[in-house]
Design a protein around this motif. Sequence first.
Motif, PDB file in Angstrom:
ATOM      1  N   TYR A  99      14.931   8.009  32.471  1.00 27.87           N
ATOM      2  CA  TYR A  99      15.880   6.558  31.615  1.00 27.87           C
ATOM      3  C   TYR A  99      17.320   6.686  31.733  1.00 27.87           C
ATOM      4  CZ  TYR A  99      17.106   4.160  26.551  1.00 27.87           C
ATOM      5  OH  TYR A  99      17.780   3.266  26.167  1.00 27.87           O
ATOM      6  N   LEU A 139      17.771   4.670  34.772  1.00 24.90           N
ATOM      7  CA  LEU A 139      18.030   2.925  35.138  1.00 24.90           C
ATOM      8  C   LEU A 139      18.914   3.014  33.533  1.00 24.90           C
ATOM      9  CD1 LEU A 139      13.920   2.455  34.678  1.00 24.90           C
ATOM     10  CD2 LEU A 139      15.916   2.467  37.212  1.00 24.90           C
ATOM     11  N   THR A 140      19.314   3.818  32.932  1.00 24.95           N
ATOM     12  CA  THR A 140      20.241   3.278  31.220  1.00 24.95           C
ATOM     13  C   THR A 140      22.357   2.350  33.038  1.00 24.95           C
ATOM     14  OG1 THR A 140      20.060   4.283  30.038  1.00 24.95           O
ATOM     15  CG2 THR A 140      22.428   3.531  30.737  1.00 24.95           C
ATOM     16  N   ALA A 194      21.219  -0.341  34.939  1.00 23.90           N
ATOM     17  CA  ALA A 194      21.443  -1.560  34.607  1.00 23.90           C
ATOM     18  C   ALA A 194      22.657  -1.856  34.430  1.00 23.90           C
ATOM     19  CB  ALA A 194      20.253  -1.358  33.372  1.00 23.90           C
ATOM     20  N   TYR A 245      14.819  -2.478  32.003  1.00 26.11           N
ATOM     21  CA  TYR A 245      15.252  -1.182  31.593  1.00 26.11           C
ATOM     22  C   TYR A 245      15.061  -1.836  29.855  1.00 26.11           C
ATOM     23  CZ  TYR A 245      18.496   0.787  29.386  1.00 26.11           C
ATOM     24  OH  TYR A 245      19.039   2.214  28.434  1.00 26.11           O
ATOM     25  N   SER A 262      13.569   0.707  27.825  1.00 30.46           N
ATOM     26  CA  SER A 262      13.721   0.813  26.184  1.00 30.46           C
ATOM     27  C   SER A 262      12.980   0.802  25.359  1.00 30.46           C
ATOM     28  CB  SER A 262      15.022   0.183  25.747  1.00 30.46           C
ATOM     29  OG  SER A 262      16.464   0.268  26.970  1.00 30.46           O
TER      30      SER A 262
END
Length: 293
Positions: free
Chosen positions: A161, A164-165, A168, A274, A278
């Motif tokens: 996460y 990919l945060t 993004a 993303y 999420s």
Amino acid sequence: MSPYKLRASLFRVDALVYSRAMLRPLLFNIAALASLAPAALIHLRHGGQALDDRRPDGVFWAVLAVALAGSTSWAFSLLGVGWHTGFSIALWVSIAASLALFMGLSLVTRTGWRLTPLLLPYLLLLGIIATIWTQAPEQPLAGRPGADWLGVHILISVLTYGLLTIAAVAGLAVVLQEGAIKAKRPTRLTRILPSVADGESLQIRLLIAGEIVLGIDLITGVAAQYASQGTFLSLDHKTLLSLLAFAVIALLLLAHWRTGIRGRSIARYLLVAYLLLSLAYPGVKFVTDVLMS
């Protein structure tokens, strides 16, 4: 002392102890949140021009280190008695992981630090949300069947996460830069952000790393599922959303390799992936721990 007065005194003592026990975590939470604020505002220093250099300066590293120390300390204190399923904990751990990865990215790349004006305010927003729902119900994971595998799975999920945060955010930077170029109106923000070419390079590299780690995350999830329930795959909301995110990223990377898709197109699909992740990670926790509690 009469029994009535004794009971009243004991009640006041209990109330005082309870209020102090509730106040201390709140103060620590606020301190962690306050540690994020300078990093979220650093790009505004000297009219937003302080970051418009080739490399970040000492003040940048100082405020980033404070933010990382504050969020990490609070996350570790929340997990001091073991893993929990709480929504607030999930957000704070994600914030700490994203900051650690971003610091590493800023050290090893020339332009990764330029994502600061987008990433740090977003992490501050997550911190505010985590603070609001600090008292949301949670359950410890220690002692459950397959808890060891589940702990590994959670660690890799957090890493996924975080990667990919940042990916993004790099995609959003590309969208903003292309919009400014198309309108022929560069802004103070776009002058700080990476160029389109640098942003695209960052998001592709982060996507590849995120896809690899997400694949490992899915494998450890299968192992944890088998260790706890004796089945290899449970098609719950989290699993389905994670599989969809994995598929979207795989198709995105394949399209980039085969057709050369880039710019806004790849950034938009990245933001979709993303969003799916999420919803799979903090989103499911929000529904189960907050809305359904």
